[in-house]
Design a protein around this motif. Structure first.
Motif, PDB file in Angstrom:
ATOM      1  N   PHE A 119       0.946  -1.358  -0.086  1.00  0.00           N
ATOM      2  CA  PHE A 119      -0.029  -0.034  -0.068  1.00  0.00           C
ATOM      3  C   PHE A 119       0.745   1.268  -0.063  1.00  0.00           C
ATOM      4  O   PHE A 119       0.370   2.482  -0.091  1.00  0.00           O
ATOM      5  N   ALA A 120       2.342   0.902   0.054  1.00  0.00           N
ATOM      6  CA  ALA A 120       3.078   2.323   0.294  1.00  0.00           C
ATOM      7  C   ALA A 120       3.375   2.745  -1.103  1.00  0.00           C
ATOM      8  O   ALA A 120       4.084   3.833  -1.419  1.00  0.00           O
ATOM      9  N   LEU A 121       3.390   1.815  -2.289  1.00  0.00           N
ATOM     10  CA  LEU A 121       3.735   2.221  -3.497  1.00  0.00           C
ATOM     11  C   LEU A 121       2.442   2.577  -4.306  1.00  0.00           C
ATOM     12  O   LEU A 121       1.737   1.679  -4.822  1.00  0.00           O
ATOM     13  N   THR A 122       2.525   3.832  -4.827  1.00  0.00           N
ATOM     14  CA  THR A 122       1.284   4.389  -5.651  1.00  0.00           C
ATOM     15  C   THR A 122       1.347   4.305  -7.019  1.00  0.00           C
ATOM     16  O   THR A 122       0.503   4.400  -7.753  1.00  0.00           O
ATOM     17  N   GLY A 123       2.733   4.654  -7.353  1.00  0.00           N
ATOM     18  CA  GLY A 123       3.083   4.681  -8.844  1.00  0.00           C
ATOM     19  C   GLY A 123       4.582   4.525  -9.064  1.00  0.00           C
ATOM     20  O   GLY A 123       5.489   4.515  -8.232  1.00  0.00           O
ATOM     21  N   LEU A 124       5.057   4.115 -10.323  1.00  0.00           N
ATOM     22  CA  LEU A 124       6.334   3.893 -10.778  1.00  0.00           C
ATOM     23  C   LEU A 124       6.515   4.193 -12.049  1.00  0.00           C
ATOM     24  O   LEU A 124       5.572   3.605 -13.072  1.00  0.00           O
ATOM     25  N   LEU A 125       7.401   5.037 -12.607  1.00  0.00           N
ATOM     26  CA  LEU A 125       7.636   5.064 -14.022  1.00  0.00           C
ATOM     27  C   LEU A 125       8.928   4.249 -14.465  1.00  0.00           C
ATOM     28  O   LEU A 125      10.131   4.040 -13.677  1.00  0.00           O
ATOM     29  N   GLN A 126       8.564   3.355 -15.321  1.00  0.00           N
ATOM     30  CA  GLN A 126       9.222   2.090 -15.784  1.00  0.00           C
ATOM     31  C   GLN A 126       9.746   2.553 -17.295  1.00  0.00           C
ATOM     32  O   GLN A 126       9.171   3.115 -18.045  1.00  0.00           O
ATOM     33  N   GLY A 127      11.093   2.824 -17.661  1.00  0.00           N
ATOM     34  CA  GLY A 127      11.847   3.039 -18.885  1.00  0.00           C
ATOM     35  C   GLY A 127      11.477   1.878 -19.814  1.00  0.00           C
ATOM     36  O   GLY A 127      11.431   0.861 -19.355  1.00  0.00           O
ATOM     37  N   GLY A 128      11.160   2.474 -21.078  1.00  0.00           N
ATOM     38  CA  GLY A 128      10.884   1.396 -22.330  1.00  0.00           C
ATOM     39  C   GLY A 128      11.784   1.041 -23.130  1.00  0.00           C
ATOM     40  O   GLY A 128      12.808   1.895 -23.443  1.00  0.00           O
ATOM     41  N   HIS A 129      12.295  -0.251 -22.813  1.00  0.00           N
ATOM     42  CA  HIS A 129      13.457  -0.731 -23.746  1.00  0.00           C
ATOM     43  C   HIS A 129      13.049  -2.115 -24.225  1.00  0.00           C
ATOM     44  O   HIS A 129      13.033  -3.139 -23.673  1.00  0.00           O
ATOM     45  N   PRO A 130      12.502  -1.981 -25.546  1.00  0.00           N
ATOM     46  CA  PRO A 130      12.275  -0.608 -26.404  1.00  0.00           C
ATOM     47  C   PRO A 130      10.806  -0.309 -26.304  1.00  0.00           C
ATOM     48  O   PRO A 130      10.122  -0.631 -25.263  1.00  0.00           O
ATOM     49  N   GLY A 131      10.521   0.809 -26.866  1.00  0.00           N
ATOM     50  CA  GLY A 131       9.277   1.252 -26.741  1.00  0.00           C
ATOM     51  C   GLY A 131       9.396   2.514 -25.855  1.00  0.00           C
ATOM     52  O   GLY A 131      10.205   2.797 -25.068  1.00  0.00           O
ATOM     53  N   PRO A 132       8.226   3.205 -25.624  1.00  0.00           N
ATOM     54  CA  PRO A 132       8.047   4.400 -24.648  1.00  0.00           C
ATOM     55  C   PRO A 132       8.213   3.895 -23.282  1.00  0.00           C
ATOM     56  O   PRO A 132       7.784   2.889 -23.071  1.00  0.00           O
ATOM     57  N   PRO A 133       8.416   4.951 -22.546  1.00  0.00           N
ATOM     58  CA  PRO A 133       8.397   4.690 -20.943  1.00  0.00           C
ATOM     59  C   PRO A 133       6.987   4.549 -20.795  1.00  0.00           C
ATOM     60  O   PRO A 133       5.786   4.789 -21.322  1.00  0.00           O
ATOM     61  N   THR A 134       6.818   3.667 -19.507  1.00  0.00           N
ATOM     62  CA  THR A 134       5.362   3.302 -18.958  1.00  0.00           C
ATOM     63  C   THR A 134       5.231   3.956 -17.622  1.00  0.00           C
ATOM     64  O   THR A 134       6.105   3.535 -16.765  1.00  0.00           O
ATOM     65  N   LEU A 135       4.275   4.599 -17.200  1.00  0.00           N
ATOM     66  CA  LEU A 135       3.895   5.064 -15.853  1.00  0.00           C
ATOM     67  C   LEU A 135       2.867   4.176 -15.460  1.00  0.00           C
ATOM     68  O   LEU A 135       1.858   4.209 -16.038  1.00  0.00           O
ATOM     69  N   VAL A 136       3.180   3.551 -14.457  1.00  0.00           N
ATOM     70  CA  VAL A 136       2.528   2.579 -13.570  1.00  0.00           C
ATOM     71  C   VAL A 136       1.596   3.147 -12.599  1.00  0.00           C
ATOM     72  O   VAL A 136       2.528   3.659 -11.662  1.00  0.00           O
ATOM     73  N   LEU A 137       0.540   2.835 -12.391  1.00  0.00           N
ATOM     74  CA  LEU A 137      -0.152   3.526 -11.262  1.00  0.00           C
ATOM     75  C   LEU A 137      -1.012   2.439 -10.601  1.00  0.00           C
ATOM     76  O   LEU A 137      -1.402   1.486 -11.261  1.00  0.00           O
ATOM     77  N   TYR A 138      -0.826   2.330  -9.403  1.00  0.00           N
ATOM     78  CA  TYR A 138      -1.362   1.087  -8.296  1.00  0.00           C
ATOM     79  C   TYR A 138      -2.739   1.629  -7.812  1.00  0.00           C
ATOM     80  O   TYR A 138      -2.684   2.531  -6.876  1.00  0.00           O
ATOM     81  N   ARG A 139      -3.714   1.068  -8.298  1.00  0.00           N
ATOM     82  CA  ARG A 139      -5.111   1.501  -7.988  1.00  0.00           C
ATOM     83  C   ARG A 139      -5.462   1.600  -6.515  1.00  0.00           C
ATOM     84  O   ARG A 139      -6.023   2.254  -5.837  1.00  0.00           O
ATOM     85  N   ARG A 140      -5.176   0.405  -6.071  1.00  0.00           N
ATOM     86  CA  ARG A 140      -5.572   0.064  -4.589  1.00  0.00           C
ATOM     87  C   ARG A 140      -5.011   0.909  -3.500  1.00  0.00           C
ATOM     88  O   ARG A 140      -5.354   1.566  -2.617  1.00  0.00           O
ATOM     89  N   PRO A 141      -3.672   0.970  -3.610  1.00  0.00           N
ATOM     90  CA  PRO A 141      -2.931   2.097  -2.555  1.00  0.00           C
ATOM     91  C   PRO A 141      -3.354   3.615  -3.060  1.00  0.00           C
ATOM     92  O   PRO A 141      -3.470   4.256  -2.035  1.00  0.00           O
ATOM     93  N   ILE A 142      -3.865   3.969  -4.138  1.00  0.00           N
ATOM     94  CA  ILE A 142      -4.076   5.139  -4.484  1.00  0.00           C
ATOM     95  C   ILE A 142      -5.770   5.350  -3.682  1.00  0.00           C
ATOM     96  O   ILE A 142      -5.946   6.448  -3.047  1.00  0.00           O
ATOM     97  N   LEU A 143      -6.241   4.446  -3.865  1.00  0.00           N
ATOM     98  CA  LEU A 143      -7.635   4.399  -3.282  1.00  0.00           C
ATOM     99  C   LEU A 143      -7.559   4.523  -1.883  1.00  0.00           C
ATOM    100  O   LEU A 143      -8.489   5.304  -1.009  1.00  0.00           O
ATOM    101  N   ASP A 144      -6.548   3.613  -1.134  1.00  0.00           N
ATOM    102  CA  ASP A 144      -6.596   3.788   0.271  1.00  0.00           C
ATOM    103  C   ASP A 144      -6.281   4.968   0.636  1.00  0.00           C
ATOM    104  O   ASP A 144      -6.780   5.344   1.693  1.00  0.00           O
ATOM    105  N   GLU A 145      -5.486   5.462   0.042  1.00  0.00           N
ATOM    106  CA  GLU A 145      -4.958   7.062   0.276  1.00  0.00           C
ATOM    107  C   GLU A 145      -6.205   8.182   0.367  1.00  0.00           C
ATOM    108  O   GLU A 145      -6.370   9.111   1.090  1.00  0.00           O
TER     109      GLU A 145
END
Length: 251
Positions: free
Chosen positions: A62-88
């Protein structure tokens, strides 16, 4: 939308809802930054995987709400974690979901989210249900009980709190406060006696955070869940069996 209109019947915000909020949040960032960032993919997961948590040195999912992951190959991906965000969102109660998602997006991209109100359609400007929202839905459930049961309920007080207190949890031998969504306090009608001396009104206590946590799982609408918990606890007022409780809910 508010919790007194059709919003109350909806399921918790879905991954698609989060993706729409994330795209809007990105579009609201400065144009120069967006042009420099180029293509950016979004992905919505409920929680980070164990591998990601280990990699980030985070123990509580629940402490991790998002993470930017580099794209290798392709564009970077921004991952959002739904349950931790809803919890906050549920814990704070003072922030619109769109604003909170925008903060997570901006933080992961090293930007500052635009300030101001978050009106708009869907979940953008919605704050999590308050104690008063819960009380209103519980009162609605009480008013709409079958007439025979409603008459028998008599004087029942409705109390809404974020969590059960330690004394209540200890009495019920429950360790995790999130496991208790409601409790009936008083003497069941079948056990009352004409010789009882003016017993104090019974009460039904609903616990906001555990109910919201169950709602965030996305399997039932908010109003239906609140009413289910309320009816289940109210039925103890009559000493109903599980089968009897199911009959009350279906009537």
């Amino acid at each position: 939308m508010t919790w007194t209109d059709p919003l109350a019947a909806t399921l918790a915000p879905s991954p698609d809802d989060f993706a729409a909020l994330a795209r809007r949040a990105f579009d609201d960032l400065p144009e120069d930054f967006r042009r420099q960032a180029g293509a950016l993919a979004f992905r919505i997961d409920d929680f980070a995987t164990d591998a990601v948590l280990d990699e980030q040195g985070v123990e509580d999912p629940f402490a991790l709400t998002g993470l930017l992951q580099g794209g290798h190959p392709g564009p970077p991906t921004l991952v959002l974690y739904r349950r931790p965000i809803l919890d906050e969102w549920c814990e704070r109660g003072d922030i619109a979901l769109g604003e909170l998602v925008a903060q997570v997006v901006a933080d992961e991209l090293g930007q500052v989210a635009p300030s101001g109100a978050w009106p708009g359609e869907g979940w953008s400007g919605v704050r999590s249900p308050s104690l008063a929202d819960f009380a209103a839905l519980a009162a609605h459930a009480l008013a709409n009980l079958p007439l025979a049961i409603k008459a028998a309920v008599g004087d029942v007080q409705i109390r809404v709190e974020d969590f059960a207190d330690d004394e209540t949890l200890d009495a019920l031998e429950i360790e995790d406060a999130f496991e208790l969504t409601g409790v009936y306090e008083g003497v069941d009608l079948p056990r009352r006696s004409v010789f009882d001396v003016a017993p104090s009104p019974s009460s039904i206590r609903l616990f906001r955070r555990p109910i919201l946590d169950e709602w965030c799982e996305g399997e039932v609408g908010f109003q239906a869940l609140v009413e289910h918990v309320f009816v289940h606890e109210a039925a103890h007022h009559f000493g109903f069996s599980d089968a009897g409780i199911e009959h009350v809910e279906q009537s």
